[in-house]
Design a protein around this motif. Structure first.
Motif, PDB file in Angstrom:
ATOM      1  N   PRO A   1      17.870  12.738 -26.926  1.00 37.63           N
ATOM      2  CA  PRO A   1      18.267  11.380 -27.362  1.00 37.63           C
ATOM      3  C   PRO A   1      18.224  11.046 -28.656  1.00 37.63           C
ATOM      4  CG  PRO A   1      16.667  11.517 -25.408  1.00 37.63           C
ATOM      5  CD  PRO A   1      16.811  12.996 -25.925  1.00 37.63           C
ATOM      6  N   LEU A   2      19.406  10.199 -28.976  1.00 38.67           N
ATOM      7  CA  LEU A   2      19.632   9.857 -30.393  1.00 38.67           C
ATOM      8  C   LEU A   2      18.745   8.642 -30.649  1.00 38.67           C
ATOM      9  CD1 LEU A   2      20.919  10.628 -33.131  1.00 38.67           C
ATOM     10  CD2 LEU A   2      22.995   9.380 -32.220  1.00 38.67           C
ATOM     11  N   THR A   3      17.933   8.523 -31.310  1.00 38.49           N
ATOM     12  CA  THR A   3      16.966   7.441 -31.618  1.00 38.49           C
ATOM     13  C   THR A   3      17.177   6.805 -33.353  1.00 38.49           C
ATOM     14  OG1 THR A   3      15.007   8.442 -32.017  1.00 38.49           O
ATOM     15  CG2 THR A   3      15.287   7.707 -29.734  1.00 38.49           C
ATOM     16  N   GLU A   4      17.704   7.728 -33.898  1.00 40.17           N
ATOM     17  CA  GLU A   4      17.707   7.577 -35.590  1.00 40.17           C
ATOM     18  C   GLU A   4      19.199   7.140 -36.189  1.00 40.17           C
ATOM     19  OE1 GLU A   4      15.155   6.739 -37.734  1.00 40.17           O
ATOM     20  OE2 GLU A   4      13.950   7.072 -35.920  1.00 40.17           O
ATOM     21  N   PRO A   5      19.543   5.874 -36.289  1.00 42.77           N
ATOM     22  CA  PRO A   5      20.653   5.618 -36.867  1.00 42.77           C
ATOM     23  C   PRO A   5      21.049   6.063 -38.023  1.00 42.77           C
ATOM     24  CG  PRO A   5      19.717   3.608 -36.523  1.00 42.77           C
ATOM     25  CD  PRO A   5      18.636   4.730 -35.945  1.00 42.77           C
TER      26      PRO A   5
END
Length: 489
Positions: A120-124
């Motif tokens: 999962p990608l949580t850091e923009p």
């Protein structure tokens, strides 16, 4: 006496849509149920992004185009927003960068790994905070690098430099009500907007001024859309006072009267227009409809020409459109849509039927490439530039050359018709076969593959040797037959 042409000539008259096979769809995607009239889908030549249902926040799915079939429920998502995601847009100058707007009042910009997500990608890479209400529209500048426009339910349009995460322009006094959509013009010097007050506005963002405005472009109260065409005209979709869906074409120099106005039907779904500047074809998809209508925009009246309708059984929840550089040029594909169902995404291919296997340069003029024409600072300083165009000829893959297959059956097989001795001369047999076998050779002379040509020539030489050998054998057999008939043998 001259007869008027009954049928208008157009190379797009016979464009037809075709859904792909089931194994090329993206199955088991829980498409977002949020009540917002955005497309819920964005696509580029590498990735497909779809806004999905998420508990406790907002998320969207990013899939490599090749990852078709059933998508695992545990497949990683982009999930950094604390409220539902309302709109997403891929950067036109970087196929791995996507922006998202959310109910949490923020815009986030994400860098997707080259091969897709593995966790999962949580850091923009950037969080852009400036709106006080939910952000329903995000759209990148067509020619300037890292310039992003966002519009929120606070009726404010913000323009950002994503590279520095700073706000460039704030336009907070031009829209008195909810903004339905925003569309840049070809070189990004202006944008047009459709608003809940039924006005279509053309705005210069750097000066913060209203260039032109048309009140009551469509008199109905339901949502409308406005998009810029390549020649500077504005195409709108909306509703009449009687709630009939309408299309209209406007000249920004004179917004008093539409150049063309067409009524479609009385369905109640908002019409989402997708425009192809290379072919001047507008595809109109209604939310909740099961069809895509397409129209050609021309210079001569009635300006908007209906081409055809693609119809399917299932209604669409949203729609994404592939940029021109992601299409299969060798199959004469002029558009590809990604139709969102309740639980899946189905690609729909629009094709111009052509018999030739050659590159169709009339269907594929040079199109906008992935290279930015300006830096953000140059655009802010007042410069404008049209998109940097690329040729699609390099993307053309010629259809596989058919291998020459020589049937090696015996020339003297029993199934052949009887041949009279006088006509069965060795020379005649050789010349007849030579004529047939030199045809494939001639058809391959233009082929670029020297190795393939050499292989064919070797087969031809072997075939000629075989024919010569059989001719000599026929001669000997005729000689024996003659002696037998004369009683010599």
């Amino acid at each position: 006496m001259s007869f008027r042409k009954v049928v208008r000539q157009s190379k797009f008259r016979h464009v037809f849509g075709q859904p792909v096979k089931n194994d090329q769809c993206y199955e088991d995607i829980r498409v977002s149920r949020v009540t917002w009239d955005s497309t819920f889908c964005a696509v580029n030549p590498k990735f497909l992004a779809v806004i999905v249902e998420a508990s406790g926040g907002g998320a969207f799915l990013v899939l490599p185009l090749s990852k078709t079939g059933r998508i695992d429920k545990a497949y990683p998502t982009v999930c950094g927003h604390t409220g539902p995601v309302l709109d997403i847009d891929w950067c036109p100058h970087n196929d791995e960068v996507i922006a998202s707007g959310s109910e949490d009042c923020t815009v986030m910009v994400w860098q997707i790994p080259e091969n897709g997500l593995t966790s999962p990608l949580t850091e923009p890479v950037a969080v852009l905070e400036g709106h006080t209400k939910r952000v329903g529209i995000v759209t990148w500048h067509p020619t300037a690098r890292n310039v992003l426009l966002s519009a929120g339910c606070d009726n404010v349009v913000l323009i950002w430099n994503v590279g520095t995460a700073e706000e460039l322009y704030r336009l907070d006094s031009l829209h008195p009500d909810l903004i339905y959509n925003v569309s840049w013009n070809r070189n990004g010097s202006l944008f047009c907007s459709a608003c809940k007050d039924k006005s279509v506005r053309i705005i210069d963002p750097r000066r913060g001024t209203l260039v032109a405005e048309r009140e009551k472009a469509h008199e109905g109260a339901r949502p409308m859309r406005a998009i810029f065409l390549a020649d500077g005209k504005v195409f709108t979709t909306g509703f009449s006072r009687m709630s009939e869906r309408q299309l209209a074409l406007w000249d920004p120099e004179n917004l008093e009267e539409p150049m063309a106005l067409q009524e479609l039907d009385s369905s109640n779904g908002a019409l989402l227009p997708f425009y192809d500047p290379d072919t001047s074809v507008v595809y109109v998809c209604g939310k909740g409809d099961s069809s895509i209508r397409y129209f050609e925009i021309t210079e001569e009246p009635p300006y908007i020409h209906f081409l055809n309708t693609f119809t399917s059984k299932e209604p669409q929840r949203g729609m994404g459109s592939m940029p021109k550089r992601g299409l299969e040029v060798s199959k004469c594909e002029i558009a590809r849509f990604y139709k969102l169902h309740e639980r899946k995404c189905e690609p729909i291919v629009m094709t111009v039927p052509r018999k030739s296997d050659l590159f169709q340069d009339d269907l594929y003029p040079d199109t906008a490439g992935p290279e930015a024409a300006l830096e953000a600072e140059e655009w802010v300083s007042g410069q404008d530039a049209s998109p940097i165009l690329i040729s699609l000829r390099e993307a053309y893959v010629p259809s596989k050359q058919r291998d020459l297959k020589v049937s090696r059956r015996n020339v003297l097989s029993d199934s052949r018709p009887a041949v009279a001795p006088s006509s069965a001369r060795p020379g005649a047999s050789i010349s007849a076969v030579s004529i047939h076998t030199t045809v494939p050779s001639g058809s391959l002379t233009g082929a670029a593959e020297a190795g393939k040509l050499e292989e064919v020539m070797q087969e031809l030489r072997a075939l000629r040797a075989l024919v010569k050998e059989q001719g000599e054998r026929i001669g000997r057999l005729e000689e024996q037959l003659g002696r037998m008939e004369n009683g010599d043998a």
